[in-house]
Design a protein around this motif. Sequence first.
Motif, short mmCIF file in Angstrom:
data_model
loop_
_atom_site.label_atom_id
_atom_site.label_comp_id
_atom_site.label_asym_id
_atom_site.label_seq_id
_atom_site.Cartn_x
_atom_site.Cartn_y
_atom_site.Cartn_z
N ASN A 1 0.69 -1.51 -0.28
CA ASN A 1 -0.01 0.02 0.24
C ASN A 1 0.80 1.11 0.55
O ASN A 1 2.15 1.34 0.11
N ILE B 1 0.12 5.54 1.86
CA ILE B 1 0.01 6.21 2.47
C ILE B 1 1.27 7.37 2.35
O ILE B 1 2.35 7.58 3.05
N THR C 1 -4.61 7.59 0.89
CA THR C 1 -4.26 6.13 0.70
C THR C 1 -4.49 5.80 -0.13
O THR C 1 -5.26 6.03 -0.51
N LEU C 2 -3.69 5.13 -0.94
CA LEU C 2 -4.24 4.04 -2.25
C LEU C 2 -4.99 3.65 -1.88
O LEU C 2 -6.03 3.84 -2.44
N ASN C 3 -5.30 2.50 -0.72
CA ASN C 3 -5.99 1.42 -0.94
C ASN C 3 -6.45 1.72 1.00
O ASN C 3 -5.82 0.83 1.46
N LEU D 1 -3.89 -3.50 2.16
CA LEU D 1 -2.84 -3.87 1.61
C LEU D 1 -3.31 -5.11 0.70
O LEU D 1 -4.55 -5.82 0.15
N LEU D 2 -3.25 -4.14 -1.21
CA LEU D 2 -3.12 -4.61 -1.90
C LEU D 2 -2.16 -6.44 -3.16
O LEU D 2 -1.02 -6.05 -2.29
N ASN E 1 -3.23 -4.15 -9.87
CA ASN E 1 -2.68 -2.82 -8.62
C ASN E 1 -2.02 -2.14 -8.54
O ASN E 1 -1.28 -1.50 -8.12
N ALA F 1 -1.44 1.93 -8.59
CA ALA F 1 -0.59 3.20 -7.50
C ALA F 1 -0.22 3.68 -8.26
O ALA F 1 0.06 5.17 -7.69
N MET G 1 -2.61 -1.35 9.18
CA MET G 1 -3.26 -2.93 8.05
C MET G 1 -2.47 -4.35 8.32
O MET G 1 -2.39 -4.89 7.32
#
Length: 101
Positions: A22, A24, A33-35, A39-40, A46, A50, A75
């Motif tokens: 991820n 941030i 935050t990306l996600n 977590l991706l 993905n 990003a 996370m």
Amino acid sequence: KLVLIRELKKAIEKLKPVQFFNVIFFAGDEPQTLNPGGLLQATQANKQKAFDFLDRVVMAGQTDPVPALNVAFRMDPELVFMLTDGEFAGKSPPDAVLAAI
């Protein structure tokens, strides 16, 4: 900013699909935050999300990493990289940042 974004993209590109990540940012009032959901998996799709996020992110305002660190630690990652200019000019003095870590 451009050097940071370029290096982040290189690091993300090298991730393998068995890894999770991820991104941030802690510039400004709220962490970006990306996600926000967690977590991706490091799939190509993905990674592209990003890259798009990094192309849009705005870095401005005070530097207070504690809210972003709190998001990151929720996370449950195995590893956290924190990049900073070293100037904590936000609401959290350096000892509060260390306590959060």
